[in-house]
Scaffold this motif. Structure first.
Motif, PDB file in Angstrom:
ATOM      1  N   UNK A  37       0.815  -1.217   0.000  1.00  0.00           N
ATOM      2  CA  UNK A  37       0.000   0.000   0.000  1.00  0.00           C
ATOM      3  C   UNK A  37       0.842   1.257   0.000  1.00  0.00           C
ATOM      4  N   UNK A  38       1.896   1.273   0.812  1.00  0.00           N
ATOM      5  CA  UNK A  38       2.787   2.435   0.827  1.00  0.00           C
ATOM      6  C   UNK A  38       3.486   2.623  -0.511  1.00  0.00           C
ATOM      7  N   UNK A  39       3.872   1.516  -1.132  1.00  0.00           N
ATOM      8  CA  UNK A  39       4.542   1.605  -2.435  1.00  0.00           C
ATOM      9  C   UNK A  39       3.578   2.144  -3.494  1.00  0.00           C
ATOM     10  N   UNK A 125      -6.220   5.141   2.545  1.00  0.00           N
ATOM     11  CA  UNK A 125      -7.573   5.513   2.958  1.00  0.00           C
ATOM     12  C   UNK A 125      -8.064   4.589   4.076  1.00  0.00           C
ATOM     13  N   UNK A 126      -7.569   3.373   4.092  1.00  0.00           N
ATOM     14  CA  UNK A 126      -7.925   2.425   5.160  1.00  0.00           C
ATOM     15  C   UNK A 126      -7.426   2.949   6.504  1.00  0.00           C
ATOM     16  N   UNK A 127      -6.286   3.627   6.504  1.00  0.00           N
ATOM     17  CA  UNK A 127      -5.701   4.172   7.730  1.00  0.00           C
ATOM     18  C   UNK A 127      -6.231   5.569   8.041  1.00  0.00           C
ATOM     19  N   UNK A 128      -7.186   6.052   7.259  1.00  0.00           N
ATOM     20  CA  UNK A 128      -7.773   7.362   7.513  1.00  0.00           C
ATOM     21  C   UNK A 128      -7.143   8.503   6.740  1.00  0.00           C
ATOM     22  N   UNK A 129      -6.206   8.208   5.838  1.00  0.00           N
ATOM     23  CA  UNK A 129      -5.573   9.240   5.022  1.00  0.00           C
ATOM     24  C   UNK A 129      -6.198   9.153   3.635  1.00  0.00           C
ATOM     25  N   UNK A 130      -7.189   9.997   3.378  1.00  0.00           N
ATOM     26  CA  UNK A 130      -7.937   9.934   2.126  1.00  0.00           C
ATOM     27  C   UNK A 130      -7.243  10.574   0.947  1.00  0.00           C
ATOM     28  N   UNK A 131      -6.397  11.575   1.216  1.00  0.00           N
ATOM     29  CA  UNK A 131      -5.687  12.237   0.127  1.00  0.00           C
ATOM     30  C   UNK A 131      -4.404  12.858   0.664  1.00  0.00           C
TER      31      UNK A 131
END
Length: 150
Positions: A37-39, A125-131
């Motif tokens: 996901x980070x990549x 977005x799963x961790x709450x960071x949408x953009x």
């Protein structure tokens, strides 16, 4: 011949780790998904930043076409008309679907554009960071001359 007690102790020794592999697999799977996901989101943000830089450069080129006709016709110098240059840059940014700001230097030869955009995340977005915010920069310097820039 082993007694029932000895047999039971040897069986419980082997079954004490039951489910250990399942926990390990779950932890490793979550860690791998986080890395993937980070990549993906990191690469997406880099692409969005490259696009913002490209849009800013093109907006600067568009603004560079808005020269001051009075100074250009007399041959005194080539400089940008500040109001027309800002309008041309904003029109380009609007067509590109982004927002930003345009500045013109005091002598009218340097145009600087800053683009503000955002990258919508896929996994974060799963961790709450949408953009994630993205900023691009571009500039153009007005040059003129037939044999060398002046």
């Amino acid at each position: 011949m082993p007694t029932l007690h000895t047999w039971w102790q040897s069986k419980s020794r082997f079954h004490g780790d039951r489910g250990g592999i399942a926990v390990y697999t779950a932890v490793v799977t979550v860690a791998l998904l986080a890395i993937i996901g980070l990549a993906i989101d990191g690469g997406g943000k880099l692409r969005a930043t490259e696009r913002a830089d490209a849009v800013a450069m093109e907006a600067a080129r568009a603004a560079g076409q808005a020269i001051d006709p009075a100074a250009a016709i007399t041959g005194a110098t080539v400089r940008a008309d500040p109001a027309a240059a800002r309008a041309a840059a904003q029109a380009y940014l609007s067509r590109a679907g982004t927002q930003g700001s345009a500045t013109v230097s005091a002598d009218g030869t340097l145009l600087t554009i800053t683009v503000h955009d955002s990258y919508p995340t896929k996994f974060l977005a799963i961790a709450g960071i949408g953009s994630m915010d993205v900023t691009g920069h571009g500039s153009a310097r007005l040059l003129y001359g037939t044999t060398q820039p002046q």
